[in-house]
Enzyme design. Structure first.
Site, short mmCIF file in Angstrom:
data_model
loop_
_atom_site.label_atom_id
_atom_site.label_comp_id
_atom_site.label_asym_id
_atom_site.label_seq_id
_atom_site.Cartn_x
_atom_site.Cartn_y
_atom_site.Cartn_z
CB SER A 161 8.55 18.82 93.75
OG SER A 161 7.71 17.68 93.67
CG ASP A 174 2.61 18.73 100.57
OD1 ASP A 174 2.78 17.57 101.00
OD2 ASP A 174 3.38 19.25 99.74
CG HIS A 226 5.82 17.29 97.87
ND1 HIS A 226 4.71 18.10 97.66
CD2 HIS A 226 6.41 17.12 96.66
CE1 HIS A 226 4.64 18.40 96.37
NE2 HIS A 226 5.64 17.82 95.74
#
Length: 312
Positions: free
Chosen positions: A84, A248, A251
């Protein structure tokens, strides 16, 4: 709890006991880290959304993206593999992803038209690299330069360090043998994620740093160039987490991805023969600031007091 989760807790507990250094504390560490691991799973987001897709052709002075078509002219092809972070999860727009930021910087530095392709998948571990490379080989000719960012999910899923590094090295070798030049950003420093409680955060940090070292060796053995992102990013992320992390709190944000792109760029230019004759920047020492050294002292005291209460 699944077998893999039990292995995570068991291994983290063993590492914690070794760090604390108190005999007979294993049972307490397992129970304590069990609770912390459960809490960490509520902190580390399980996201199913995708990062913004910025694939296309970019040129100097802000050109692009131009949607790629088979007959479109471009000078270099950059392809991103990994998880990711490689895909750019946490970025709000495609221009904020690490692939686009690196491609734009590369276009400005070289004056060339650069095609960007992304094979990275949200949630990927090193096991996923085989499929990503397979997809690249099926789709067409190899890129001129391949970027791999992988490792955080190997830590959180308790993949073995040696096995994870071996899989990465195999992917690097396949890409290099295909004609691509490979630059790998090794496992990031999970110690910067303050939402993960101590001492679990420090244990995960040490696990990640061990993985990063193994990844660097495997990357070199496969013919690629490793870049120690944990060493290079931790200080900046800890100094301003509200700016460097996305909403979040796990990340990277646009600013975090920009810093990563800046760090990767010299090695990418060097692999492409575009750096020139000057020396590349020397990577710094591992950032000791990422570890709160005081927690181990507190942990020793807590284990000792708990053991005394139970023995009494």
């Amino acid at each position: 709890m699944s077998a893999s989760r039990r292995r995570v807790v068991r291994d983290l507990a063993a590492a914690s006991v070794a760090t604390v250094g108190t005999a007979g504390a294993g049972w307490w560490a397992v129970a304590f880290l069990n609770g912390q691991a459960r809490h960490a799973r509520t902190v580390i987001p399980h996201r199913t959304d995708n990062a913004p897709n910025g694939d296309g052709i970019y040129g100097p002075a802000g050109l692009g993206p131009v949607r790629y078509r088979r007959d479109d002219d471009h000078d270099l092809h950059l392809m991103v593999f990994g998880d990711s972070t490689a895909a750019g999860l946490g970025a709000e727009t495609a221009d904020e992803t690490p692939g686009v930021q690196l491609t734009r910087k590369l276009a400005d530095e070289t004056g060339r038209r650069i095609r960007l392709s992304t094979k990275a998948i949200v949630g990927a571990t090193s096991r996923s690299l085989t499929g990503q490379v397979d997809a690249m080989l099926i789709a067409g000719p190899p890129p001129d330069i391949a970027i791999i960012l992988i490792g955080a999910n190997d830590v959180t899923s308790a993949s073995g360090i040696r096995a994870s590094a071996k899989r990465l090295g195999a992917a690097v070798r396949r890409l290099e043998d295909s004609g691509a030049r490979v630059v790998v950003g090794t496992c990031p420093d999970l110690g910067v994620v303050a939402a993960i409680p101590q001492p679990l955060r420090t244990v995960m940090r040490h696990w990640g740093l061990r993985l990063a070292a193994a990844q660097a060796a495997a990357t070199r053995a496969g013919g690629g160039t490793p870049v120690p992102l944990a060493d290079l990013l931790a200080r900046e992320f800890l100094a301003a987490p509200e700016r460097m992390l996305s909403s979040d709190n796990y990340h990277p944000s646009a600013a975090g991805y920009e810093l990563a792109a800046q760090i990767l760029l010299p090695e990418v230019l060097a692999r492409l023969g575009e750096w020139g004759t000057g020396p590349l920047p020397d990577p710094p020492e591992v950032s000791a600031i990422a570890e709160d050294n005081k927690w181990s002292t507190r942990a020793r005291g807590l284990v000792s007091r708990t053991a005394q209460r139970w023995s009494g």
